[in-house]
Design a protein around this motif. Structure first.
Motif, PDB file in Angstrom:
ATOM      1  N   THR A 229      20.653 -15.796 -21.368  1.00 54.86           N
ATOM      2  CA  THR A 229      21.484 -15.739 -20.094  1.00 54.86           C
ATOM      3  C   THR A 229      20.889 -16.968 -19.300  1.00 54.86           C
ATOM      4  O   THR A 229      19.587 -17.475 -19.487  1.00 54.86           O
ATOM      5  CB  THR A 229      21.395 -14.408 -19.371  1.00 54.86           C
ATOM      6  N   ALA A 270      25.363 -16.012 -22.936  1.00 54.86           N
ATOM      7  CA  ALA A 270      25.502 -17.331 -22.452  1.00 54.86           C
ATOM      8  C   ALA A 270      25.694 -18.736 -23.358  1.00 54.86           C
ATOM      9  O   ALA A 270      26.407 -19.370 -22.953  1.00 54.86           O
ATOM     10  CB  ALA A 270      24.738 -17.437 -21.262  1.00 54.86           C
ATOM     11  N   ALA A 279      25.291 -24.787 -21.438  1.00 49.02           N
ATOM     12  CA  ALA A 279      24.311 -23.680 -20.736  1.00 49.02           C
ATOM     13  C   ALA A 279      22.881 -23.693 -21.135  1.00 49.02           C
ATOM     14  O   ALA A 279      21.768 -23.689 -20.376  1.00 49.02           O
ATOM     15  CB  ALA A 279      24.819 -22.273 -20.894  1.00 49.02           C
TER      16      ALA A 279
END
Length: 352
Positions: A229, A270, A279
């Motif tokens: 994430t 993510a 990301a």
């Protein structure tokens, strides 16, 4: 709160009524045991053990592939530093962990450190779902002392299940503002594989150790973290800032603030889909490193989706090593030991 295997917990309105690491020299070293730290007696699980489904069907997504990786032994850049290893999510599977560590030559037949100046990083999630989470923590704490004495080290990162166990112990059934109704750490812990035997054996030394774990580190160009994430960016613009902020939150001991931290570090995927590589680059541009190495999301779920359509028996991806993806910038290390996968212990860097 409900949860599907490998998915982020979903919060609903509850209907139930009802941290720096202590000096290693202070960690007691237990006598050798057949299964060091294990609560298992013979072949029977401890009373109160809640098994987790390990045979869930998976539909292949088709948009990601598992890259076959071949490990090669390479000398460390600094001759005084030993080889670097990483361990994926353990989730209480102590015997599987010991077997994987022995296979890499990191521990001996008695589960004692045997790797000299090697460097070993655990990526978090030591408890819940499996039968002996406290045994896993005891093992990691002991190996930390033994590795340090041998000139190496064994260290660990904070996983979302450490936050969950800490919250269940500290706050119990205290309501928290979940953003989707009222929730409690106790209910969330139980619904996400919490084991009563772990809670019964949880001691202050375990709580102190967990609460002082770092969330992010960088080693030899590898940005190590538990969750896939970008939520770490909410807690600081440097690795030191992130770790200090997480420790401060746990020290303040505010239930809602701890819940928000748990919720954010439970986010996943993510790096998997469109925009995933960007990301990863965002994280590395902020914190450094050339590759992100993470646990949290089981590799079978990075390769597929849970469930079979029309009852069709769909083959599941076979996990035989880490999953390299996001244009080669991310390495997933959760082999899915809780779902008949593999507990991964690998040497970094990977050669793929």
């Amino acid at each position: 709160m409900t949860q599907g295997a490998g998915q982020e917990p979903v919060v609903r309105t509850a209907t139930l009524r009802d941290f720096r690491v202590p000096p290693y020299a202070q960690v007691p070293v237990p006598a050798p045991m057949p299964h060091p730290g294990s609560a298992m007696v013979g072949d029977e699980p401890p009373e109160g053990y809640t098994p987790t489904e390990r045979d869930l069907p998976v539909i292949n997504r088709g948009d990601t592939v598992q890259v076959e990786t071949v490990q090669e032994t390479r000398p460390a850049a600094d001759s005084g530093r030993g080889p670097l290893y990483a361990v994926g999510d353990v989730h209480g599977y102590l015997d599987e962990l010991l077997a994987a560590l022995r296979e890499q030559g990191l521990v001996d037949a008695d589960g004692r450190w045997a790797a000299g100046n090697a460097r070993l990083w655990f990526l978090g999630d030591f408890t819940d779902r499996g039968p002996d989470g406290i045994g896993v923590i005891d093992l990691v704490m002991r190996l930390s002392a033994e590795a340090a004495a041998a000139g190496g080290y064994c260290k660990a990162l904070m996983g979302n299940h450490e936050l969950l166990l800490l919250g269940a112990k500290r706050f119990g059934d205290t309501p928290v503002n979940s953003g989707a109704g009222t929730a409690t750490f106790q209910a969330a812990w139980l619904l996400n594989g919490g084991q009563k035997t772990d809670m019964e054996r949880l001691q202050d030394v375990h709580l102190q150790w967990m609460s002082r774990l770092d969330a992010v580190v960088e080693e030899d160009g590898h940005l190590l973290m538990h969750s896939d994430t970008t939520a770490y960016l909410d807690y600081g613009s440097t690795i030191e800032d992130v770790n200090d902020t997480v420790h401060a939150i746990l020290t303040r001991n505010d239930a809602d603030e701890c819940w928000d931290l748990f919720r954010k570090l439970t986010k996943r995927f993510a790096f998997r889909d469109e925009g995933g590589a960007e990301a990863v680059r965002e994280l590395m541009s902020t914190y450094g490193g050339q590759r992100v190495v993470h646990g949290h999301s089981p590799i079978p779920y990075l390769l597929g989706e849970v469930g079979a359509e029309d009852g069709e028996d769909v083959p599941r991806p076979v996990v035989d090593g880490p999953h390299v993806y996001a244009e080669g910038l991310a390495i997933a290390m959760d082999g899915g030991v809780t779902m008949a996968g593999k507990l991964l212990v690998v040497q970094l860097p990977l050669h793929d």
